[in-house]
Design a protein around this motif. Sequence first.
Motif, PDB file in Angstrom:
ATOM      1  N   PHE A 212       7.645   2.687 -12.078  1.00  0.00           N
ATOM      2  CA  PHE A 212       8.579   1.721 -11.478  1.00  0.00           C
ATOM      3  C   PHE A 212       8.075   1.311 -10.082  1.00  0.00           C
ATOM      4  N   LEU A 213       7.680   2.303  -9.293  1.00  0.00           N
ATOM      5  CA  LEU A 213       7.212   2.001  -7.926  1.00  0.00           C
ATOM      6  C   LEU A 213       5.928   1.181  -7.966  1.00  0.00           C
ATOM      7  N   PHE A 214       5.065   1.509  -8.911  1.00  0.00           N
ATOM      8  CA  PHE A 214       3.831   0.742  -9.024  1.00  0.00           C
ATOM      9  C   PHE A 214       4.137  -0.706  -9.444  1.00  0.00           C
ATOM     10  N   SER A 215       5.121  -0.882 -10.311  1.00  0.00           N
ATOM     11  CA  SER A 215       5.504  -2.238 -10.727  1.00  0.00           C
ATOM     12  C   SER A 215       6.064  -3.017  -9.542  1.00  0.00           C
TER      13      SER A 215
ATOM     14  N   VAL B 156       0.827  -1.217   0.000  1.00  0.00           N
ATOM     15  CA  VAL B 156       0.000   0.000   0.000  1.00  0.00           C
ATOM     16  C   VAL B 156       0.855   1.259   0.000  1.00  0.00           C
ATOM     17  N   GLU B 157       1.993   1.223   0.710  1.00  0.00           N
ATOM     18  CA  GLU B 157       2.820   2.436   0.726  1.00  0.00           C
ATOM     19  C   GLU B 157       3.455   2.675  -0.651  1.00  0.00           C
ATOM     20  N   LEU B 158       3.893   1.596  -1.307  1.00  0.00           N
ATOM     21  CA  LEU B 158       4.504   1.771  -2.637  1.00  0.00           C
ATOM     22  C   LEU B 158       3.472   2.244  -3.660  1.00  0.00           C
ATOM     23  N   THR B 159       2.258   1.740  -3.558  1.00  0.00           N
ATOM     24  CA  THR B 159       1.208   2.194  -4.482  1.00  0.00           C
ATOM     25  C   THR B 159       0.932   3.683  -4.245  1.00  0.00           C
ATOM     26  N   HIS B 160       0.857   4.045  -2.983  1.00  0.00           N
ATOM     27  CA  HIS B 160       0.621   5.455  -2.639  1.00  0.00           C
ATOM     28  C   HIS B 160       1.765   6.326  -3.165  1.00  0.00           C
ATOM     29  N   LEU B 161       2.982   5.891  -2.889  1.00  0.00           N
ATOM     30  CA  LEU B 161       4.159   6.655  -3.318  1.00  0.00           C
ATOM     31  C   LEU B 161       4.153   6.830  -4.849  1.00  0.00           C
ATOM     32  N   ALA B 162       3.856   5.753  -5.550  1.00  0.00           N
ATOM     33  CA  ALA B 162       3.786   5.812  -7.020  1.00  0.00           C
ATOM     34  C   ALA B 162       2.779   6.870  -7.447  1.00  0.00           C
ATOM     35  N   SER B 163       1.631   6.880  -6.781  1.00  0.00           N
ATOM     36  CA  SER B 163       0.577   7.827  -7.190  1.00  0.00           C
ATOM     37  C   SER B 163       1.002   9.270  -6.920  1.00  0.00           C
TER      38      SER B 163
END
Length: 335
Positions: free
Chosen positions: A127-130, A86-93
């Motif tokens: 990249f973060l979302f991947s 969840v944190e990486l998805t948030h960061l990507a967004s």
Amino acid sequence: MTAQNQPALALPVVDEELATRLQARMAEVEEALTGHIVSEADFVTTAARHLMNAGGKRFRPLLVLLAAETGPNAASDDVVTAACVVELTHLASLYHDDVMDEADLRRGADSANSRWDNHVAILTGDFLFSKSSELTADLGADAVRIQAKTFTKLVEGQILETLVPAPDADPIAHHLRVVAGKTGSLIATSALYGARFAGAPREIEDALAAYGEIVGAAFQLSDDILDIASESDESGKTPGTDLREGVPTLPVLLAQRSADPADARLLELLGTDLDDDVRHAEALELLRAHPAMNEARAYVVARATEAKELLKVLPEGPVRIALEGFADLVATRTA
Ligand code: FPP
Ligand code: MG
């Protein structure tokens, strides 16, 4: 730093044992996050770590850990993985959002688009979302499905925000749909993931997901109120950005319903491009003093109360108190 030399939690947890446990788990999440954001290309690692290292409250992973406390397997490795997802998805967004908003500041640091350029920011977000998707695969097919649906809602919310509602549609209802999508969805999934990977009963999982969606929407609405109310960049972002970019927020939409002649100047300004510094400052000042600000705050507090009602399925005790505190904090946050 607090007990055990761990950084303080973004949420004050009254129960000491719970606080210590969550701090230790957050430290594990932090270490895992650093490990996950590594690319074969050093520049990609640097760009991807840029915003993570700049800070952030880590509300979403903290909610995963707290929700996990409602199940028998709170200490499972999957809970830490879900917190990273969840944190990486948030960061990507955030990388993508700052491109869309043309924002200069994020978490008190230069946004990636301002530090580098839009291309770097967009691809680093990808990249973060991947990376987040790779980790989700480790959690199994159900987690992938949940994550995919969450992401659909998040992106739909973000796209809807760029569209003007149909003439016969209620602009506030449209806005609340945007907020539920772009922020409520991932915070709902944070609470659901915590309960799911700790093996909590289905009834609790459902209640926490519903709680997360409401708290998430309240979090975004508070964020938007702060964007208007804060005098400085204490939030790590530039205040007044939404107004400058013409992004609708609840206080603006509430003020626009006013038929009071005293609001004529504000309504006139709100109907124009506020990129001009002088007009932007005037609109911000009028809006800060407008009753719509308190009306928006009251709406957020009411939503937090609604979210807390859903927690009644949980046994009384420190975890429920902390989740109630989380809803209160979101409603009354000042940073
Ligand atoms: C913050 O909103 C932004 C979001 C909650 C989500 C934005 C989502 C996207 C840009 C889609 C992401 C797509 C991929 C592939 C990762 P805000 O601008 O209201 O808040 P702020 O004040 O924090 O900028
Ligand atoms: Mg933004």
